[in-house]
Write a protein that holds these residues in place. Sequence first.
Motif, PDB file in Angstrom:
ATOM      1  N   PHE A 121      78.459  24.192  55.023  1.00 55.72           N
ATOM      2  CA  PHE A 121      77.261  24.522  54.249  1.00 55.72           C
ATOM      3  C   PHE A 121      76.079  23.631  54.619  1.00 55.72           C
ATOM      4  N   ALA A 122      76.348  22.448  55.168  1.00 54.58           N
ATOM      5  CA  ALA A 122      75.281  21.482  55.457  1.00 54.58           C
ATOM      6  C   ALA A 122      74.467  21.828  56.701  1.00 54.58           C
ATOM      7  N   ALA A 123      74.885  22.825  57.459  1.00 55.69           N
ATOM      8  CA  ALA A 123      74.141  23.206  58.668  1.00 55.69           C
ATOM      9  C   ALA A 123      72.694  23.531  58.303  1.00 55.69           C
ATOM     10  N   THR A 124      71.760  23.004  59.095  1.00 62.20           N
ATOM     11  CA  THR A 124      70.337  23.150  58.769  1.00 62.20           C
ATOM     12  C   THR A 124      69.622  24.204  59.607  1.00 62.20           C
ATOM     13  N   HIS A 125      70.288  24.789  60.598  1.00 61.63           N
ATOM     14  CA  HIS A 125      69.641  25.818  61.424  1.00 61.63           C
ATOM     15  C   HIS A 125      69.678  27.164  60.700  1.00 61.63           C
ATOM     16  N   ASP A 126      69.061  28.161  61.308  1.00 61.73           N
ATOM     17  CA  ASP A 126      68.937  29.471  60.662  1.00 61.73           C
ATOM     18  C   ASP A 126      69.796  30.543  61.326  1.00 61.73           C
ATOM     19  N   ASN A 127      70.851  30.151  62.005  1.00 66.10           N
ATOM     20  CA  ASN A 127      71.777  31.131  62.561  1.00 66.10           C
ATOM     21  C   ASN A 127      72.784  31.486  61.461  1.00 66.10           C
ATOM     22  N   ALA A 128      72.377  32.389  60.569  1.00 67.43           N
ATOM     23  CA  ALA A 128      73.174  32.692  59.376  1.00 67.43           C
ATOM     24  C   ALA A 128      74.564  33.234  59.705  1.00 67.43           C
ATOM     25  N   PRO A 129      74.722  34.152  60.670  1.00 62.86           N
ATOM     26  CA  PRO A 129      76.079  34.634  60.978  1.00 62.86           C
ATOM     27  C   PRO A 129      76.993  33.499  61.450  1.00 62.86           C
ATOM     28  N   TRP A 130      76.448  32.557  62.226  1.00 61.09           N
ATOM     29  CA  TRP A 130      77.256  31.424  62.698  1.00 61.09           C
ATOM     30  C   TRP A 130      77.681  30.553  61.513  1.00 61.09           C
ATOM     31  N   ILE A 131      76.756  30.287  60.602  1.00 62.54           N
ATOM     32  CA  ILE A 131      77.083  29.466  59.433  1.00 62.54           C
ATOM     33  C   ILE A 131      78.154  30.147  58.589  1.00 62.54           C
ATOM     34  N   LEU A 132      78.004  31.459  58.399  1.00 61.90           N
ATOM     35  CA  LEU A 132      78.993  32.188  57.602  1.00 61.90           C
ATOM     36  C   LEU A 132      80.366  32.144  58.266  1.00 61.90           C
ATOM     37  N   ALA A 133      80.388  32.251  59.589  1.00 57.24           N
ATOM     38  CA  ALA A 133      81.659  32.164  60.305  1.00 57.24           C
ATOM     39  C   ALA A 133      82.281  30.778  60.133  1.00 57.24           C
ATOM     40  N   GLU A 134      81.460  29.738  60.156  1.00 55.25           N
ATOM     41  CA  GLU A 134      81.963  28.381  59.944  1.00 55.25           C
ATOM     42  C   GLU A 134      82.503  28.201  58.521  1.00 55.25           C
ATOM     43  N   ILE A 135      81.824  28.771  57.561  1.00 54.85           N
ATOM     44  CA  ILE A 135      82.307  28.716  56.176  1.00 54.85           C
ATOM     45  C   ILE A 135      83.652  29.434  56.063  1.00 54.85           C
ATOM     46  N   ASP A 136      83.741  30.588  56.694  1.00 55.03           N
ATOM     47  CA  ASP A 136      85.006  31.333  56.665  1.00 55.03           C
ATOM     48  C   ASP A 136      86.142  30.528  57.282  1.00 55.03           C
ATOM     49  N   ARG A 137      85.844  29.854  58.386  1.00 50.27           N
ATOM     50  CA  ARG A 137      86.885  29.052  59.042  1.00 50.27           C
ATOM     51  C   ARG A 137      87.344  27.890  58.161  1.00 50.27           C
ATOM     52  N   ALA A 138      86.441  27.385  57.340  1.00 47.31           N
ATOM     53  CA  ALA A 138      86.774  26.251  56.473  1.00 47.31           C
ATOM     54  C   ALA A 138      87.385  26.680  55.136  1.00 47.31           C
ATOM     55  N   THR A 139      87.386  27.986  54.873  1.00 48.72           N
ATOM     56  CA  THR A 139      87.879  28.515  53.604  1.00 48.72           C
ATOM     57  C   THR A 139      89.383  28.731  53.667  1.00 48.72           C
ATOM     58  N   PRO A 140      90.113  28.360  52.622  1.00 49.83           N
ATOM     59  CA  PRO A 140      91.556  28.629  52.624  1.00 49.83           C
ATOM     60  C   PRO A 140      91.845  30.124  52.651  1.00 49.83           C
ATOM     61  N   ASN A 141      93.001  30.481  53.196  1.00 47.64           N
ATOM     62  CA  ASN A 141      93.416  31.885  53.226  1.00 47.64           C
ATOM     63  C   ASN A 141      93.614  32.370  51.795  1.00 47.64           C
ATOM     64  N   PRO A 142      92.887  33.406  51.378  1.00 44.30           N
ATOM     65  CA  PRO A 142      93.044  33.886  49.999  1.00 44.30           C
ATOM     66  C   PRO A 142      94.482  34.255  49.640  1.00 44.30           C
ATOM     67  N   ASP A 143      95.262  34.660  50.648  1.00 39.40           N
ATOM     68  CA  ASP A 143      96.655  35.056  50.374  1.00 39.40           C
ATOM     69  C   ASP A 143      97.506  33.876  49.904  1.00 39.40           C
TER      70      ASP A 143
END
Length: 234
Positions: free
Chosen positions: A206-228
């Motif tokens: 979340f701390a990323a300061t650039h505006d590449n929103a899809p990249w940031i979202l992908a990084e958040i997804d990678r850091a998120t636990p598997n919902p299962d």
Amino acid sequence: MTQEEFHKLVHLVMDSPAHPPETLFTGGMDNWHARARLAHFLGMKGIDKTREALELFRSVVEADIDEGISQDVEEKAFALQRLSSLEKELNQNEQALKHINLAIELAEGTDFLYKYLLRGELWGDRWNLMHKMNMAKEAEEEADERIAAYQDIPVAHNSYLYYGYRYKAQLAAERGVTLVAKDYMHMALHAMAVPDEYKAGLEHAFAATHDNAPWILAEIDRATPNPDTLPWDI
């Protein structure tokens, strides 16, 4: 598919790294549970028997179940969900939409708290498929409806909110609205039981300061636990 072909495929998956117990397939072709379970394994990466998986999953669509038994409802809805995902991969989108809709209808026809099936995830699958079919606006409207319907329910871990906000974050990222995408992901994660060991990675993403929103979202997804792997209340 014949009984002989079925049994050959059972032994194929039993000899694979997945190595399921043979008891999962008791009853053979005559048992819809066995057909669905075999189809799940045949559709796995590394086994890649997609044609056979589709045949078996489709044989389950009209299977009669006891809607008073949670396991029956969950197992059939899960089979329909996986059938839809395979059809989506093959660009059989109309069929995929039909089958994810059947999964939602079945799963939401009871008040059971399922062991592994998430009603919110089923809706998320529908919205992502609709997005692929150029129906993103309609999908966003549905996500807003689900969020409005479930946001005031007094439970901590709500799959409708997680997948609803996750979809809205995806749309915001595609539109290049980075702060909005982050806000939606904060709301999505607030509906999830995030273990402590994931929190530092999420803060970094979340701390990323650039505006590449899809990249940031992908990084958040990678850091998120598997919902299962997490507990859910709904």
